[in-house]
Design a protein around this motif. Structure first.
Motif, PDB file in Angstrom:
ATOM      1  N   THR A   1       0.818  -1.204   0.000  1.00  0.00           N
ATOM      2  CA  THR A   1       0.000   0.000   0.000  1.00  0.00           C
ATOM      3  C   THR A   1       0.852   1.254   0.000  1.00  0.00           C
ATOM      4  OG1 THR A   1      -1.731  -1.203   1.190  1.00  0.00           O
ATOM      5  CG2 THR A   1      -1.841   1.194   1.249  1.00  0.00           C
ATOM      6  N   ARG A   2       1.987   1.211   0.679  1.00  0.00           N
ATOM      7  CA  ARG A   2       2.898   2.367   0.707  1.00  0.00           C
ATOM      8  C   ARG A   2       3.250   2.836  -0.703  1.00  0.00           C
ATOM      9  NH1 ARG A   2       9.076   1.147   1.879  1.00  0.00           N
ATOM     10  NH2 ARG A   2       8.684   0.218  -0.180  1.00  0.00           N
ATOM     11  N   ASP A   3       3.517   1.873  -1.589  1.00  0.00           N
ATOM     12  CA  ASP A   3       3.893   2.210  -2.964  1.00  0.00           C
ATOM     13  C   ASP A   3       2.682   2.580  -3.810  1.00  0.00           C
ATOM     14  OD1 ASP A   3       6.946   1.334  -3.191  1.00  0.00           O
ATOM     15  OD2 ASP A   3       5.918  -0.150  -1.961  1.00  0.00           O
ATOM     16  N   VAL A   4       1.533   1.928  -3.560  1.00  0.00           N
ATOM     17  CA  VAL A   4       0.329   2.187  -4.350  1.00  0.00           C
ATOM     18  C   VAL A   4      -0.129   3.634  -4.192  1.00  0.00           C
ATOM     19  CG1 VAL A   4      -2.125   1.606  -4.635  1.00  0.00           C
ATOM     20  CG2 VAL A   4      -0.434  -0.217  -4.352  1.00  0.00           C
ATOM     21  N   VAL A   5      -0.072   4.175  -2.966  1.00  0.00           N
ATOM     22  CA  VAL A   5      -0.559   5.542  -2.780  1.00  0.00           C
ATOM     23  C   VAL A   5       0.339   6.547  -3.499  1.00  0.00           C
ATOM     24  CG1 VAL A   5      -1.682   4.986  -0.595  1.00  0.00           C
ATOM     25  CG2 VAL A   5       0.633   5.908  -0.569  1.00  0.00           C
ATOM     26  N   GLN A   6       1.621   6.240  -3.626  1.00  0.00           N
ATOM     27  CA  GLN A   6       2.508   7.131  -4.379  1.00  0.00           C
ATOM     28  C   GLN A   6       2.172   7.080  -5.874  1.00  0.00           C
ATOM     29  OE1 GLN A   6       6.770   7.221  -2.627  1.00  0.00           O
ATOM     30  NE2 GLN A   6       5.925   5.263  -1.950  1.00  0.00           N
ATOM     31  N   ASP A   7       1.844   5.881  -6.372  1.00  0.00           N
ATOM     32  CA  ASP A   7       1.386   5.776  -7.766  1.00  0.00           C
ATOM     33  C   ASP A   7       0.113   6.588  -7.974  1.00  0.00           C
ATOM     34  OD1 ASP A   7       3.457   3.955  -8.098  1.00  0.00           O
ATOM     35  OD2 ASP A   7       2.145   2.190  -8.058  1.00  0.00           O
ATOM     36  N   MET A   8      -0.790   6.538  -7.002  1.00  0.00           N
ATOM     37  CA  MET A   8      -2.071   7.225  -7.143  1.00  0.00           C
ATOM     38  C   MET A   8      -1.867   8.734  -7.197  1.00  0.00           C
ATOM     39  SD  MET A   8      -5.628   6.279  -5.237  1.00  0.00           S
ATOM     40  CE  MET A   8      -5.299   6.904  -3.601  1.00  0.00           C
ATOM     41  N   ASP A   9      -0.865   9.241  -6.496  1.00  0.00           N
ATOM     42  CA  ASP A   9      -0.608  10.674  -6.569  1.00  0.00           C
ATOM     43  C   ASP A   9      -0.024  11.056  -7.929  1.00  0.00           C
ATOM     44  OD1 ASP A   9      -0.853  13.135  -5.028  1.00  0.00           O
ATOM     45  OD2 ASP A   9       1.332  13.265  -5.225  1.00  0.00           O
ATOM     46  N   VAL A  10       0.822  10.183  -8.495  1.00  0.00           N
ATOM     47  CA  VAL A  10       1.305  10.415  -9.860  1.00  0.00           C
ATOM     48  C   VAL A  10       0.129  10.453 -10.834  1.00  0.00           C
ATOM     49  CG1 VAL A  10       2.708   9.499 -11.749  1.00  0.00           C
ATOM     50  CG2 VAL A  10       3.562   9.376  -9.401  1.00  0.00           C
ATOM     51  N   LEU A  11      -0.801   9.505 -10.686  1.00  0.00           N
ATOM     52  CA  LEU A  11      -1.957   9.447 -11.571  1.00  0.00           C
ATOM     53  C   LEU A  11      -2.821  10.699 -11.433  1.00  0.00           C
ATOM     54  CD1 LEU A  11      -3.774   7.964 -13.583  1.00  0.00           C
ATOM     55  CD2 LEU A  11      -4.774   6.700 -11.647  1.00  0.00           C
ATOM     56  N   ARG A  12      -3.060  11.137 -10.198  1.00  0.00           N
ATOM     57  CA  ARG A  12      -3.830  12.371  -9.977  1.00  0.00           C
ATOM     58  C   ARG A  12      -3.250  13.522 -10.791  1.00  0.00           C
ATOM     59  NH1 ARG A  12      -2.309  16.606  -8.022  1.00  0.00           N
ATOM     60  NH2 ARG A  12      -0.426  15.706  -7.087  1.00  0.00           N
ATOM     61  N   SER A  13      -1.933  13.681 -10.705  1.00  0.00           N
ATOM     62  CA  SER A  13      -1.279  14.786 -11.401  1.00  0.00           C
ATOM     63  C   SER A  13      -1.316  14.609 -12.909  1.00  0.00           C
ATOM     64  CB  SER A  13       0.174  14.905 -10.928  1.00  0.00           C
ATOM     65  OG  SER A  13       0.883  15.867 -11.665  1.00  0.00           O
ATOM     66  N   ALA A  14      -1.020  13.401 -13.392  1.00  0.00           N
ATOM     67  CA  ALA A  14      -0.996  13.161 -14.834  1.00  0.00           C
ATOM     68  C   ALA A  14      -2.369  13.374 -15.462  1.00  0.00           C
ATOM     69  CB  ALA A  14      -0.490  11.753 -15.127  1.00  0.00           C
ATOM     70  N   LEU A  15      -3.437  13.161 -14.680  1.00  0.00           N
ATOM     71  CA  LEU A  15      -4.793  13.410 -15.172  1.00  0.00           C
ATOM     72  C   LEU A  15      -5.156  14.889 -15.136  1.00  0.00           C
ATOM     73  CD1 LEU A  15      -6.648  10.429 -13.444  1.00  0.00           C
ATOM     74  CD2 LEU A  15      -6.210  10.668 -15.905  1.00  0.00           C
ATOM     75  N   GLY A  16      -4.308  15.696 -14.520  1.00  0.00           N
ATOM     76  CA  GLY A  16      -4.565  17.132 -14.479  1.00  0.00           C
ATOM     77  C   GLY A  16      -5.395  17.596 -13.310  1.00  0.00           C
ATOM     78  N   ASP A  17      -5.496  16.775 -12.248  1.00  0.00           N
ATOM     79  CA  ASP A  17      -6.299  17.131 -11.083  1.00  0.00           C
ATOM     80  C   ASP A  17      -5.405  17.688  -9.976  1.00  0.00           C
ATOM     81  OD1 ASP A  17      -8.875  16.281 -12.014  1.00  0.00           O
ATOM     82  OD2 ASP A  17      -8.221  14.207 -11.752  1.00  0.00           O
ATOM     83  N   PRO A  18      -5.547  18.957  -9.620  1.00  0.00           N
ATOM     84  CA  PRO A  18      -4.750  19.501  -8.514  1.00  0.00           C
ATOM     85  C   PRO A  18      -5.008  18.787  -7.196  1.00  0.00           C
ATOM     86  CG  PRO A  18      -5.763  21.263  -9.790  1.00  0.00           C
ATOM     87  CD  PRO A  18      -6.403  19.978 -10.240  1.00  0.00           C
ATOM     88  N   LYS A  19      -6.243  18.294  -7.020  1.00  0.00           N
ATOM     89  CA  LYS A  19      -6.584  17.555  -5.806  1.00  0.00           C
ATOM     90  C   LYS A  19      -7.354  16.291  -6.182  1.00  0.00           C
ATOM     91  CE  LYS A  19      -6.621  21.535  -2.669  1.00  0.00           C
ATOM     92  NZ  LYS A  19      -5.481  21.082  -1.838  1.00  0.00           N
ATOM     93  N   LEU A  20      -7.265  15.302  -5.320  1.00  0.00           N
ATOM     94  CA  LEU A  20      -7.814  13.970  -5.577  1.00  0.00           C
ATOM     95  C   LEU A  20      -9.250  13.849  -5.099  1.00  0.00           C
ATOM     96  CD1 LEU A  20      -7.162  10.883  -6.324  1.00  0.00           C
ATOM     97  CD2 LEU A  20      -6.786  10.606  -3.865  1.00  0.00           C
ATOM     98  N   THR A  21     -10.120  13.301  -5.961  1.00  0.00           N
ATOM     99  CA  THR A  21     -11.450  12.837  -5.557  1.00  0.00           C
ATOM    100  C   THR A  21     -11.434  11.327  -5.695  1.00  0.00           C
ATOM    101  OG1 THR A  21     -12.476  14.869  -6.388  1.00  0.00           O
ATOM    102  CG2 THR A  21     -13.921  12.996  -5.981  1.00  0.00           C
ATOM    103  N   TYR A  22     -11.783  10.613  -4.617  1.00  0.00           N
ATOM    104  CA  TYR A  22     -11.512   9.170  -4.554  1.00  0.00           C
ATOM    105  C   TYR A  22     -12.681   8.425  -3.942  1.00  0.00           C
ATOM    106  CZ  TYR A  22      -9.216   4.817  -3.019  1.00  0.00           C
ATOM    107  OH  TYR A  22      -8.891   3.502  -2.782  1.00  0.00           O
ATOM    108  N   LEU A  23     -12.944   7.247  -4.502  1.00  0.00           N
ATOM    109  CA  LEU A  23     -13.944   6.312  -3.983  1.00  0.00           C
ATOM    110  C   LEU A  23     -13.255   4.983  -3.736  1.00  0.00           C
ATOM    111  CD1 LEU A  23     -16.779   5.169  -3.396  1.00  0.00           C
ATOM    112  CD2 LEU A  23     -17.103   4.942  -5.877  1.00  0.00           C
ATOM    113  N   GLY A  24     -13.149   4.594  -2.474  1.00  0.00           N
ATOM    114  CA  GLY A  24     -12.466   3.350  -2.131  1.00  0.00           C
ATOM    115  C   GLY A  24     -13.371   2.423  -1.348  1.00  0.00           C
ATOM    116  N   TYR A  25     -13.447   1.185  -1.814  1.00  0.00           N
ATOM    117  CA  TYR A  25     -14.226   0.156  -1.135  1.00  0.00           C
ATOM    118  C   TYR A  25     -13.296  -0.829  -0.432  1.00  0.00           C
ATOM    119  CZ  TYR A  25     -18.202   1.473  -4.201  1.00  0.00           C
ATOM    120  OH  TYR A  25     -19.202   2.140  -4.870  1.00  0.00           O
ATOM    121  N   SER A  26     -13.654  -1.246   0.772  1.00  0.00           N
ATOM    122  CA  SER A  26     -12.988  -2.342   1.452  1.00  0.00           C
ATOM    123  C   SER A  26     -11.493  -2.068   1.598  1.00  0.00           C
ATOM    124  CB  SER A  26     -13.288  -3.639   0.693  1.00  0.00           C
ATOM    125  OG  SER A  26     -13.064  -4.752   1.494  1.00  0.00           O
TER     126      SER A  26
END
Length: 524
Positions: free
Chosen positions: A215-240
């Motif tokens: 999970t430590r590495d996954v959240v860093q990937d998710m921040d890269v994805l947020r930026s590459a998509l052009g979103d200054p801030k993250l909107t997220y839906l997480g289950y389980s």
């Protein structure tokens, strides 16, 4: 080697929202390249990742299952690969790719941004989840105002390289071995098998990859994805398990969060043994609810008395320890029978199939239950397996502290049987170590209470009768994150976008307008 699974996978089952048909009337999204980042803060040394160009095109080549091969034909979907460093601390080193699926907002003029989603597991595909939810969201504010984005976390699904430990044939053979013998000889054999499994994971996946799937590495990937998509801030839906990703992201990047719904929470401060025991108790409560429903039917395989349902199931299942029963051209083992029940307890719409399977088992056949177990393990009708179970094991073995004390393990097994007697095989408690004890790379995660400041208001949804992620875990997570708690009264795993108008409207209002439901809101 059934003890590979240290706990039931905590994943969202999108059975009610599956998209099994294409949408030929939708406009075809032409392949195109897009550079929308960098957006928001960029860690030093990672500029080229945060500002990378994404090459969007058809999704068919990203499919990793028969369901994906159908759903990914949808003309309104587009897919790309996000490049990230294997080790974010060394961005100049090896690169890996993350599979990303997107359904663009249907009203670009009212677009808010991207809604990233993860369905749990660990090991479940976010790309599959986004494709499945797409049709249900099409005419809602989430569909019109958000790009719906699902990603396969590193090592999972379409992401490359994928975690692989066993071949399809090896998985079929493994599921026939229940590893229930608690004798010293049986314990030694179980540990030999799990040690061999760990070795195959290292050989077939690589220890460098296994060391960085947590999970430590996954959240860093998710921040890269947020930026590459052009979103200054993250909107997220997480289950389980996706709530664990969300809470870890919130702790690491609190200033990068716009909004989060965390549904079916994992308590981040809970140790693995307590989590497993409480999950067992949750499945027992769900089994008891199933039993009450079943015993009101004239055809209930467990009889007419819900108080005797656990014993009735034990009488059906325990003989499988000695002799699996025919299931088409395969056989149903004790492991698969209990796994089938766990699978069906995730959602009430699977209860009729469970009763049919138990009726069939009473007649000495196991086809229906084997089909339910196949769904849990990600086995397609053609005999191929997704990597959901291998990935589940790999993530858990680096996320959670290891337990190697045999007295602790024996006591944990005893506690689990006490919490979930319908899963008690009737044999003495087992002290065998699982594969994580022999895992070839160190633990990178830890159980701790989140300590976060600077977060916007978040929404946690918890279901009173959730079998896999008990209600109190959501209460604790909401308290830790100072989030608003929304309670859903029901017996199922997770609630948002699964048909309850009260839950759905509250979640949609929050994600679109940042309006939280009133304190103490309960949906029934």
């Amino acid at each position: 080697m059934s003890r590979l699974l240290t706990a039931a996978c905590a994943l969202l089952l999108l059975s009610g929202a599956a998209a099994c048909s294409t949408t030929p009337s939708a406009p075809l999204l032409e392949p195109h390249s897009e550079r929308s980042g960098p957006a928001g803060p960029v860690p030093a040394g990672l500029e080229r990742y945060y500002g990378q160009q994404l090459n969007w095109g058809p999704c068919a080549d990203y499919a990793t299952s028969s369901a994906d091969r159908t759903a990914f034909q949808d003309r309104a979907l587009e897919c790309a690969r996000l490049q990230v460093p294997l080790d974010h601390a060394h961005p100049e080193g090896r690169q890996i790719s993350i599979g990303v699926l997107r359904k663009p907002a249907t009203d670009p003029d009212q677009r808010i941004g991207s809604l990233l989603m993860n369905p749990g597991g660990p090991g479940a595909s976010g790309m599959s989840a986004a494709a499945s939810l797409g049709p249900a969201l099409q005419n809602t504010p989430l569909g019109t105002r958000f790009d719906q984005v699902g990603f396969d976390p590193r090592g999972i699904g379409a992401s490359e390289p994928a975690v692989r430990c066993l071949t399809d044939q090896e998985w079929d053979a493994d599921r026939l071995d229940s590893d229930a013998d608690p004798s010293p000889e049986g314990t030694a054999e179980t540990e030999r098998e799990v040690r061999e499994y760990s070795g195959k994971c290292a050989q077939r996946t690589g220890t460098d990859v296994l060391a960085h799937v947590g999970t430590r590495d996954v959240v860093q990937d998710m921040d890269v994805l947020r930026s590459a998509l052009g979103d200054p801030k993250l909107t997220y839906l997480g289950y389980s398990y996706g709530t664990r990703i969300g809470s870890a992201y919130a702790e690491r990047y609190p200033g990068n969060v716009r909004a989060m719904i965390l549904d079916g929470a994992i308590d981040p401060s809970q140790d693995a043994i307590d989590e497993q025991v409480l999950q067992g108790a949750g499945f027992q409560r769900a089994f008891d609810s199933f039993a009450r429903w079943c015993t009101e039917r004239r055809d209930c395989a467990l009889g007419a008395d819900p108080a005797r349902a656990t014993a009735a199931f034990q009488r059906l299942a325990r003989p499988l320890l000695a002799e699996p029963v025919p299931a088409g051209d395969r056989k149903l083992s004790y492991t698969d029978a209990t796994t089938a029940v766990i699978q069906a307890l995730y959602a009430q719409n699977m209860w009729p199939a469970l009763n049919t399977g138990l009726e069939e088992l009473a007649r000495g056949r196991g086809t229906v239950l084997l089909t339910l177990a196949d769904s849990y393990y990600g086995r397609d009708a053609d005999g191929t397996y997704s990597n959901i179970t291998d990935a589940f094991n790999a993530v858990r073995c680096v996320d959670d502290p290891r337990v190697t004390d045999r007295n602790v393990l024996r006591e944990a097994d005893r506690r689990y049987r006490e919490a979930a007697p319908f899963l008690d095989d009737g044999l003495p408690a087992n002290s065998a170590m699982d594969m994580c004890s022999f895992w070839p790379v160190p633990v990178t995660g830890e159980a701790e209470q989140p300590s976060v400041s600077g977060l916007p208001p978040l929404l946690v949804i918890s279901t009173t009768g959730d079998p896999a992620t008990p209600y109190d875990a959501g209460v604790h997570l909401a308290e830790a994150l100072r989030a608003r708690l929304l309670t859903f009264e029901g017996t199922q795993h997770t609630a948002f976008l699964q048909g309850d108008s009260c839950v759905d409207q509250a979640g949609i209002d929050y994600l679109t307008e940042l309006e939280l439901p009133a304190e103490g809101t309960r949906c029934t």
